[in-house]
Structures are given as structure tokens and as C-alpha cells.
Motif scaffolding. Structure first.
Motif, PDB file in Angstrom:
ATOM      1  N   GLU A   1       8.970 -19.303  20.349  1.00 44.82           N
ATOM      2  CA  GLU A   1       8.387 -17.959  20.321  1.00 44.82           C
ATOM      3  C   GLU A   1       7.869 -17.581  21.711  1.00 44.82           C
ATOM      4  N   ALA A   2       7.194 -18.509  22.364  1.00 48.06           N
ATOM      5  CA  ALA A   2       6.708 -18.243  23.722  1.00 48.06           C
ATOM      6  C   ALA A   2       7.876 -18.023  24.671  1.00 48.06           C
ATOM      7  N   LEU A   3       8.919 -18.835  24.514  1.00 47.00           N
ATOM      8  CA  LEU A   3      10.134 -18.659  25.325  1.00 47.00           C
ATOM      9  C   LEU A   3      10.695 -17.256  25.156  1.00 47.00           C
ATOM     10  N   ILE A   4      10.818 -16.805  23.920  1.00 44.69           N
ATOM     11  CA  ILE A   4      11.416 -15.498  23.636  1.00 44.69           C
ATOM     12  C   ILE A   4      10.584 -14.373  24.235  1.00 44.69           C
ATOM     13  N   TRP A   5       9.287 -14.402  24.013  1.00 49.46           N
ATOM     14  CA  TRP A   5       8.464 -13.267  24.445  1.00 49.46           C
ATOM     15  C   TRP A   5       8.259 -13.230  25.947  1.00 49.46           C
ATOM     16  N   GLN A   6       8.223 -14.396  26.598  1.00 48.07           N
ATOM     17  CA  GLN A   6       8.139 -14.347  28.059  1.00 48.07           C
ATOM     18  C   GLN A   6       9.458 -13.850  28.634  1.00 48.07           C
ATOM     19  N   GLY A   7      10.580 -14.198  27.985  1.00 43.53           N
ATOM     20  CA  GLY A   7      11.887 -13.732  28.461  1.00 43.53           C
ATOM     21  C   GLY A   7      12.074 -12.236  28.258  1.00 43.53           C
ATOM     22  N   ILE A   8      11.614 -11.725  27.128  1.00 43.51           N
ATOM     23  CA  ILE A   8      11.678 -10.279  26.875  1.00 43.51           C
ATOM     24  C   ILE A   8      10.859  -9.532  27.923  1.00 43.51           C
ATOM     25  N   GLU A   9       9.691 -10.070  28.262  1.00 42.81           N
ATOM     26  CA  GLU A   9       8.854  -9.444  29.283  1.00 42.81           C
ATOM     27  C   GLU A   9       9.567  -9.439  30.639  1.00 42.81           C
ATOM     28  N   GLN A  10      10.294 -10.505  30.945  1.00 32.92           N
ATOM     29  CA  GLN A  10      11.065 -10.538  32.185  1.00 32.92           C
ATOM     30  C   GLN A  10      12.111  -9.421  32.211  1.00 32.92           C
ATOM     31  N   ASP A  11      12.808  -9.252  31.094  1.00 33.12           N
ATOM     32  CA  ASP A  11      13.849  -8.223  31.065  1.00 33.12           C
ATOM     33  C   ASP A  11      13.271  -6.817  31.128  1.00 33.12           C
ATOM     34  N   LYS A  12      12.022  -6.640  30.726  1.00 32.83           N
ATOM     35  CA  LYS A  12      11.368  -5.342  30.924  1.00 32.83           C
ATOM     36  C   LYS A  12      11.225  -5.058  32.423  1.00 32.83           C
ATOM     37  N   TYR A  13      10.837  -6.067  33.197  1.00 31.49           N
ATOM     38  CA  TYR A  13      10.745  -5.897  34.648  1.00 31.49           C
ATOM     39  C   TYR A  13      12.118  -5.608  35.250  1.00 31.49           C
ATOM     40  N   TRP A  14      13.142  -6.339  34.792  1.00 26.07           N
ATOM     41  CA  TRP A  14      14.457  -6.259  35.437  1.00 26.07           C
ATOM     42  C   TRP A  14      15.266  -5.031  35.045  1.00 26.07           C
ATOM     43  N   THR A  15      15.184  -4.632  33.789  1.00 21.10           N
ATOM     44  CA  THR A  15      16.018  -3.519  33.314  1.00 21.10           C
ATOM     45  C   THR A  15      15.278  -2.189  33.283  1.00 21.10           C
ATOM     46  N   GLY A  16      13.953  -2.223  33.321  1.00 17.08           N
ATOM     47  CA  GLY A  16      13.181  -0.996  33.208  1.00 17.08           C
ATOM     48  C   GLY A  16      13.085  -0.478  31.787  1.00 17.08           C
ATOM     49  N   ARG A  17      13.546  -1.253  30.813  1.00 17.15           N
ATOM     50  CA  ARG A  17      13.479  -0.845  29.401  1.00 17.15           C
ATOM     51  C   ARG A  17      12.206  -1.348  28.757  1.00 17.15           C
ATOM     52  N   ASP A  18      11.778  -0.659  27.708  1.00 19.50           N
ATOM     53  CA  ASP A  18      10.633  -1.079  26.923  1.00 19.50           C
ATOM     54  C   ASP A  18      11.078  -2.101  25.875  1.00 19.50           C
ATOM     55  N   THR A  19      10.115  -2.853  25.335  1.00 17.55           N
ATOM     56  CA  THR A  19      10.451  -3.854  24.315  1.00 17.55           C
ATOM     57  C   THR A  19      11.240  -3.241  23.166  1.00 17.55           C
ATOM     58  N   SER A  20      10.866  -2.044  22.747  1.00 13.08           N
ATOM     59  CA  SER A  20      11.547  -1.391  21.613  1.00 13.08           C
ATOM     60  C   SER A  20      13.001  -1.093  21.903  1.00 13.08           C
ATOM     61  N   GLU A  21      13.372  -1.072  23.182  1.00  9.88           N
ATOM     62  CA  GLU A  21      14.759  -0.781  23.565  1.00  9.88           C
ATOM     63  C   GLU A  21      15.586  -2.048  23.752  1.00  9.88           C
ATOM     64  N   LEU A  22      14.952  -3.200  23.661  1.00 10.95           N
ATOM     65  CA  LEU A  22      15.649  -4.466  23.884  1.00 10.95           C
ATOM     66  C   LEU A  22      16.007  -5.117  22.554  1.00 10.95           C
ATOM     67  N   PRO A  23      17.121  -5.862  22.507  1.00 10.87           N
ATOM     68  CA  PRO A  23      17.600  -6.454  21.249  1.00 10.87           C
ATOM     69  C   PRO A  23      16.853  -7.723  20.861  1.00 10.87           C
ATOM     70  N   VAL A  24      15.573  -7.570  20.520  1.00 11.56           N
ATOM     71  CA  VAL A  24      14.720  -8.724  20.231  1.00 11.56           C
ATOM     72  C   VAL A  24      15.247  -9.513  19.030  1.00 11.56           C
ATOM     73  N   ALA A  25      15.673  -8.819  17.983  1.00 13.11           N
ATOM     74  CA  ALA A  25      16.158  -9.517  16.781  1.00 13.11           C
ATOM     75  C   ALA A  25      17.368 -10.378  17.097  1.00 13.11           C
ATOM     76  N   GLN A  26      18.262  -9.860  17.931  1.00 13.48           N
ATOM     77  CA  GLN A  26      19.459 -10.629  18.294  1.00 13.48           C
ATOM     78  C   GLN A  26      19.090 -11.843  19.140  1.00 13.48           C
ATOM     79  N   VAL A  27      18.091 -11.688  19.997  1.00 13.73           N
ATOM     80  CA  VAL A  27      17.624 -12.814  20.806  1.00 13.73           C
ATOM     81  C   VAL A  27      17.073 -13.913  19.902  1.00 13.73           C
ATOM     82  N   LYS A  28      16.240 -13.526  18.934  1.00 12.18           N
ATOM     83  CA  LYS A  28      15.671 -14.514  18.017  1.00 12.18           C
ATOM     84  C   LYS A  28      16.775 -15.240  17.242  1.00 12.18           C
TER      85      LYS A  28
END
Length: 324
Positions: free
Chosen positions: A284-311
Motif C-alpha cells: 500500500e505504501a509502495l502504491i501511494w508513494q508511486g501515485i504521488e510521484q506520477d502526480k509530479y511527473w504527469t501533472g495529473r491529479d490522483t483522480s485522473e490516474l489509474p489507481v485501481a489498475q495499479v492495485k
């Protein structure tokens, strides 16, 4: 790209390509920079995000101790950022133009991202999303925040992950005090000194004995940051006994077990679960820190990222690793 250096780059499916030929096939590229990266799920996580967004991007494993090489490679015009892991999380900081508050306060950088300065120059910036991984592990998985808010927290361990856990407990999870339990007193002393310099060292309590643990109020949030090895030395056995005392106290909360390699199902996690604690897997920590990284890199918000697919992808990989 001016450098033609060939580096050992470990792909998720080894293709035998040089670094340059890998980059040439992509619109943008990033790196996972560190050593002993074979087991890392970071490139898998980010590949799911980029595929979900329709981006021809890739995070490439750069298994290297060569900081100078890395600093040359990040100047490529198609470079978008990097995950920085051991042994470079502290060493990278002097080479960066700007740091986020979390990165500065923890004193370690696990995320390099790019912003543009007022003069148009590319600025290389550092963040620490490990602290977000700890925070979101609790926020996303514990429905009743009263289980851990306004109660003591506890961190087991004294390394970089423990520092991130202390920061998250202090900054966001509303821990009244933070118990530190670790086999090495000098590591705890270093953590306390750093936190004192940042203004909250007085909230840390080094729990050194079973008798001391028995007299303390029970924690509501525990973050375990130690490998899944049976205790062997006397100091390791003392740590385990202290943890057992804390787990048996009234007011069971939630424990984040940061260790997930080779399996997230650890002996410490099983012990906590048997005592009635909610156990949050380290993935879980791995997933959420990685999602936060992609927010920095892509400029997208968490709601715009495929969190369910990542999990789903991480769960599938775990299932594969768990097969005999």
C-alpha cells in the motif's frame, strides 16, 4: 543525447537493448536510480499508469552507483524524472535546485522531478513521497481515524523508512507522541537529534526495555520498518518483546508493515493480526508513494490516474511471487 555510455539497464522483460536505444523508442523516459533493483515493483507500477494514460513513457532501471553518470543522463531533453533509491536518497540532494518541504524536513529524496524557472531554465527538484505512502496507507485503509489520531504512534526501526514514518505520524496522523523501538541506540539518537533540530524531537520517546513499554499508553498507529527476519541477537529479541507488549495493550489500532520483499505477509504482521490489529501491507505504501510521484511527473491529479489498475497489477505480481 551526447553520452553514448552503455549501462546495465534491467527491463521488466530483458530486451538486451542499450540505454540509448531504449530511450530512442520512447516519447519520454525516467529512471529508477539505485542499486539492487531487480525485485523493485516501481517500473511495473509506473508502466501501468502510463499505459492507462496512453503515454509512450517508461521508467528504466538504472542499477548504478555512478552519480556523475546519472547527473549527465537527466539532462536529456526527453527525461521526465526519476525514482531515487538506496544508496542515493541523501547523496542526490546537493545536486538539486529545489526541495519540497517534506524532502527538506526528512533529509532524503526519493523523487526527482522537473520544473521550469522564471528564466526558462530547467530546475531539478526533489521530493519525498515515501512520507505520502505512509500517510495514505492509513488514510485509505482505516475507516475510523479515531483508532490512531490523538494517540501515541510507534515506529519500529531506525533507517530511512523509519524517518519517513516519524514525519508522517507527526505531520499528518496526529500522533501525540512517537515511540521509537530499534535494536541500535545510535540510530535512534540520530533520528531524535534530527527531529529536535526540526522542532519536534520532544515528542519522540525511545522505548528501550520491556518494563518501560509496560508503563506506557498503547499506540494507535504502528509502522514497522525492519526486515522479516527472526530475532537472533539479544537486542533484536528485546525489540520483539517490546512490540509484543505494545500489541497486547487495550485499544487496538492499525499497523503498516513496510516490509513486502520477498512477501508482504510477515511474522510481525501475523503477530499483530493475531492480537486484533488491522494490518496494512507494505505494498500500500509502495502504491501511494508511486501515485504521488506520477502526480509530479504527469501533472495529473490522483483522480485522473489509474489507481485501481495499479492495485490490480501489484496484487497480481505478489500472487506470482508467492507461488512455490
Amino acid at each position: 543525447m551526447t553520452t553514448t555510455a552503455t549501462v546495465t539497464v534491467q527491463q521488466e522483460q530483458p530486451l538486451g537493448l542499450t540505454l540509448k536505444s531504449s530511450i530512442d523508442q520512447l516519447d519520454r523516459h525516467g529512471f529508477l536510480f539505485g542499486q539492487k533493483l531487480t525485485a523493485s515493483m516501481s517500473p511495473l507500477l509506473h508502466s501501468v499508469v502510463y499505459r492507462g494514460l496512453g503515454l509512450n513513457w517508461k521508467q528504466i532501471r538504472l542499477d548504478s552507483a555512478d552519480m556523475d553518470l546519472f547527473l549527465r543522463l537527466i539532462r536529456h531533453p526527453k527525461f521526465y524524472g526519476a525514482s531515487v533509491t538506496m544508496p542515493h536518497k541523501v547523496a542526490i540532494i546537493p545536486h538539486l535546485d529545489k526541495l519540497t518541504e517534506e524532502c527538506r524536513d526528512v533529509g532524503a529524496c526519493n523523487t526527482l522531478f522537473i520544473r521550469q524557472g522564471p528564466d526558462g531554465r530547467r530546475l531539478f527538484c526533489g521530493a519525498n513521497t515515501d512520507v505520502i505512502g505512509v500517510r495514505e496507507s492509513f488514510v485509505q485503509n482505516v475507516a475510523d481515524t479515531s483508532l490512531y489520531e490523538n494517540r501515541p504512534g510507534m515506529v519500529i526501526g531506525g533507517g530511512g523508512a523509519a524517518r519517513s514514518a516519524v514525519y508522517a505520524l507527526h505531520k499528518w496522523l496526529k500522533a501525540t507522541r512517537i515511540y521509537l523501538v530499534n535494536r541500535d541506540k545510535s540510530e535512534v539518537d540520530a533520528v531524535v537529534a534530527e527531529c529536535t533540530a526540526r522542532g519536534y524531537g520532544d515528542r519522540l520517546v525511545h522505548v528501550e526495555t520491556v518494563q518501560q513499554a509496560e508503563a506506557l499508553e498503547g499506540p494507535g498507529a504502528i509502522v514497522a520498518c525492519i526486515p522479516d527476519f527472526p530475532p537472533v541477537t539479544e537486542s533484536e529479541k528485546t525489540v520483539r518483546r517490546i512490540v509484543e507488549v505494545m500489541l497486547r495493550k487495550e485499544g487496538k489500532g492499525a499497523m503498516l508493515e513496510m516490509c513486502y520483499n520477498p512477501s508482504p505477509f510477515t511474522a510481525l504482521g501475523a503477530l499483530a493480526e493475531s492480537e486484533g490489529w488491522q494490518v496494512i501491507l507494505g505494498t500500500e505504501a509502495l502504491i501511494w508513494q508511486g501515485i504521488e510521484q506520477d502526480k509530479y511527473w504527469t501533472g495529473r491529479d490522483t483522480s485522473e490516474l489509474p489507481v485501481a489498475q495499479v492495485k490490480e497489477a501489484i496484487a497480481t505480481r505478489l500472487a506470482e511471487l508467492s507461488k512455490p
